[in-house]
Design an enzyme around this catalytic site. Structure first.
Site, PDB file in Angstrom:
ATOM      1  CG  ASN A 112       5.439   0.787  -3.994  1.00  0.00           C
ATOM      2  OD1 ASN A 112       5.020  -0.160  -4.188  1.00  0.00           O
ATOM      3  ND2 ASN A 112       6.835   0.609  -3.178  1.00  0.00           N
ATOM      4  N   GLY A 185       1.486  -5.107  -0.474  1.00  0.00           N
ATOM      5  CA  GLY A 185       0.703  -3.786   0.146  1.00  0.00           C
ATOM      6  C   GLY A 185       1.093  -3.482   1.589  1.00  0.00           C
ATOM      7  CB  SER A 186      -0.443  -1.290   3.909  1.00  0.00           C
ATOM      8  OG  SER A 186      -1.746  -1.566   3.732  1.00  0.00           O
ATOM      9  CD  GLU A 207       6.908 -10.763  -0.739  1.00  0.00           C
ATOM     10  OE1 GLU A 207       7.514 -10.004  -0.462  1.00  0.00           O
ATOM     11  OE2 GLU A 207       6.891 -11.985  -1.001  1.00  0.00           O
ATOM     12  CB  CYS A 241       8.236  -2.233   0.146  1.00  0.00           C
ATOM     13  SG  CYS A 241       9.174  -3.360  -0.939  1.00  0.00           S
ATOM     14  CD  GLU A 329       6.347   1.050   4.968  1.00  0.00           C
ATOM     15  OE1 GLU A 329       5.378   0.702   5.105  1.00  0.00           O
ATOM     16  OE2 GLU A 329       6.986   0.782   3.873  1.00  0.00           O
TER      17      GLU A 329
END
Ligand code: NAD
Length: 453
Positions: A112, A185-186, A207, A241, A329
């Site tokens: 992203n 990432g997720s 993260e 995020c 999310e």
């Protein structure tokens, strides 16, 4: 891959990367490579999801440049051996802490903010004196290809190498032994990374994401709140995020907020042509977001163009915690608004969800601010603003619980890729006999006395 990792271990063991001048040179080289290829950088990310030059500079490159600048300025002091006090029992001795690089690091990036999320940890790893294998996200594939070209043409592979690929390449990398894994990432994939790292007890920084709440209390500057919030939410079409995921607003301000928010969206004229909006990264994500849009709850927006991968900035009202939009999310341009009567009840509801990456509070009321800061655990956040805390490299950036583990940027980034080696350093001219056998009441008495100091 096995050979590459082995070569990096060998390169690290030459101790070259620990040299301050070497590290400064590599940071300068990275900056030069990026600056002299900015046009290509803008082109690649535009190809991936039509992100403008303005947004790429302000939300990606400027952060990387800032981290490089901070590292160049402070590296000498961050890397200094630090003397600390010595306890009386060890007299005569000195004690100090030596910062040392961890070794061979694997950095895995998300799509992203593909430059910032891959290169900011790289800056920290270089500054701390490590070697690096970087695996950017395959989803922003033009950017990943350019990153591979820029890095692999300019850096020695044994020191810094980009490996492109998706799940199978990452899985193969995770089978190797690293000294540090840094993942963005997720939460779902974060768990896979953590498990893979556990095999070798490799330290990790994760993260991750989550649903970041935004509180708007009864006492707030509503105009400023709307302005800052709408910008933060629809930046990168909500694919951020730390985007405000949903709003918790005092019911007395809800209608005013919705009206002003709609007007602000119209005034901003979010569009790719205006350079302040981007595509949704792929059709799969458009489909995912579409499922979060119940027609009867759309206050404004809601139009979707699947082929062009565009979702209009959308405001939802009358939302409850049971709605689909509150189950995961959002990571897209949909802003649900939930009203509350009692701030305590609103906090309690938020606290039923996993700990978020960010939390934002728009208020002029000190006790409301204090209450939220005191009762909600979150990675980082802002008061009367959103997203902008990431631009201050003095604030460690990272999550807590399901939103992440560890943090970075500025000195926190250096620490994230550093081991702090503790040393007790004794001369040989004196040795107190207290700890040695035979153990006597007299010796024990003196040991107890020394323990007081
Ligand atoms: P993702 O987890 O799908 O992918 C991230 C990376 O993991 C990619 O490089 C991908 O190739 C790799 N990967 C994917 N599946 C894998 C698997 N099964 N095994 C090994 N590797 C795998 O995340 P994404 O879609 O790129 O990014 C979106 C998520 O990232 C959101 O949840 C967002 O909140 C979070 N995010 C967090 C931050 C942060 O700084 N905390 C920043 C950006 C994004």
């Amino acid at each position: 891959m096995c050979q590459l990792v082995e070569n990096q271990h060998q390169y690290f063991n030459t101790h070259k990367t620990k040299n301050l001048k070497f590290r400064l040179k590599q940071l300068q080289k990275l900056e030069d490579v990026l600056k002299s290829n900015e046009k290509e950088i803008y082109k690649a990310i535009y190809k991936d999801f039509k992100k403008s030059e303005f947004d790429t500079y302000t939300s990606e490159l400027s952060l990387v440049y800032n981290d490089i600048k901070e590292a160049k300025r402070n590296l000498k002091s961050w890397g200094k051996v630090k003397s600390v006090g010595t306890n009386f029992l060890n007299f005569p001795a000195k004690s100090y802490i030596i910062p040392e690089p961890l070794g061979v690091c694997l950095i895995i990036g998300a799509w992203n903010y593909p430059y910032q999320l891959s290169l900011a940890p790289v800056v920290a790893a270089i500054a701390a004196g490590n070697t690096i294998i970087l695996k950017p996200s395959e989803i922003s594939n033009a950017t990943s290809a350019l990153m591979a070209q820029l890095v692999n043409n300019n850096f020695e592979a044994n020191y810094f190498k980009v490996i492109e690929g998706g799940v199978s390449e990452t899985t193969e990398l995770l089978n190797q032994k690293f000294d540090k894994i840094f993942f963005t990432g997720s939460t779902q994939v974060g768990k896979i990374i953590y498990q893979a790292a556990a095999k070798n007890l490799t330290p990790v920084t994760l993260e991750l994401g989550g649903k970041s709440p935004t509180f708007i209390t009864k006492s707030c500057n509503i105009k400023m709140t709307v302005k800052r919030l709408i910008w933060a939410k629809f930046l990168n079409a909500g694919q951020t995020c730390i985007a405000p995921d949903y709003i918790m607003i005092h019911q007395s301000r809800e209608q005013e907020f919705l009206k002003l928010a709609k007007a602000e969206i119209q005034k901003e004229q979010f569009s790719i042509e205006n350079g302040n909006y981007v595509q949704i990264i792929n059709e799969r994500n458009v489909e995912r977001l579409k499922k979060m849009l119940p027609q009867e709850k759309i206050y404004f927006g809601g139009n979707i163009n699947l082929k062009k991968r565009i979702i209009e900035p959308t405001l939802l009202h009358n939302v409850s915690f049971d709605d689909a939009v509150m189950q995961e999310e959002i990571f897209g341009p949909i802003l649900p608004v939930i009203s509350y009567n009692s701030l305590q009840e609103a906090i309690d509801k938020v606290n039923k969800l996993p700990k978020p990456l960010s939390c934002y509070v728009f208020t002029n009321n000190k006790s409301d601010k204090k209450k939220i800061l005191n009762q909600i655990s979150f990675g980082g956040g802002a008061i009367n603003d959103a997203v902008m805390h990431i631009t201050n490299s003095k604030l460690p950036f990272g999550g807590v619980g399901f939103s992440g583990l560890g943090n970075y940027h500025g000195e926190a980034g250096f620490r994230c890729f550093t081991h702090y080696k503790s040393v007790l350093d004794k001369p040989t001219w004196l040795e107190l006999p207290l700890k040695y056998y035979p153990h006597t009441p007299f010796k024990l008495k003196w040991i107890k006395r020394f323990m007081r100091f």
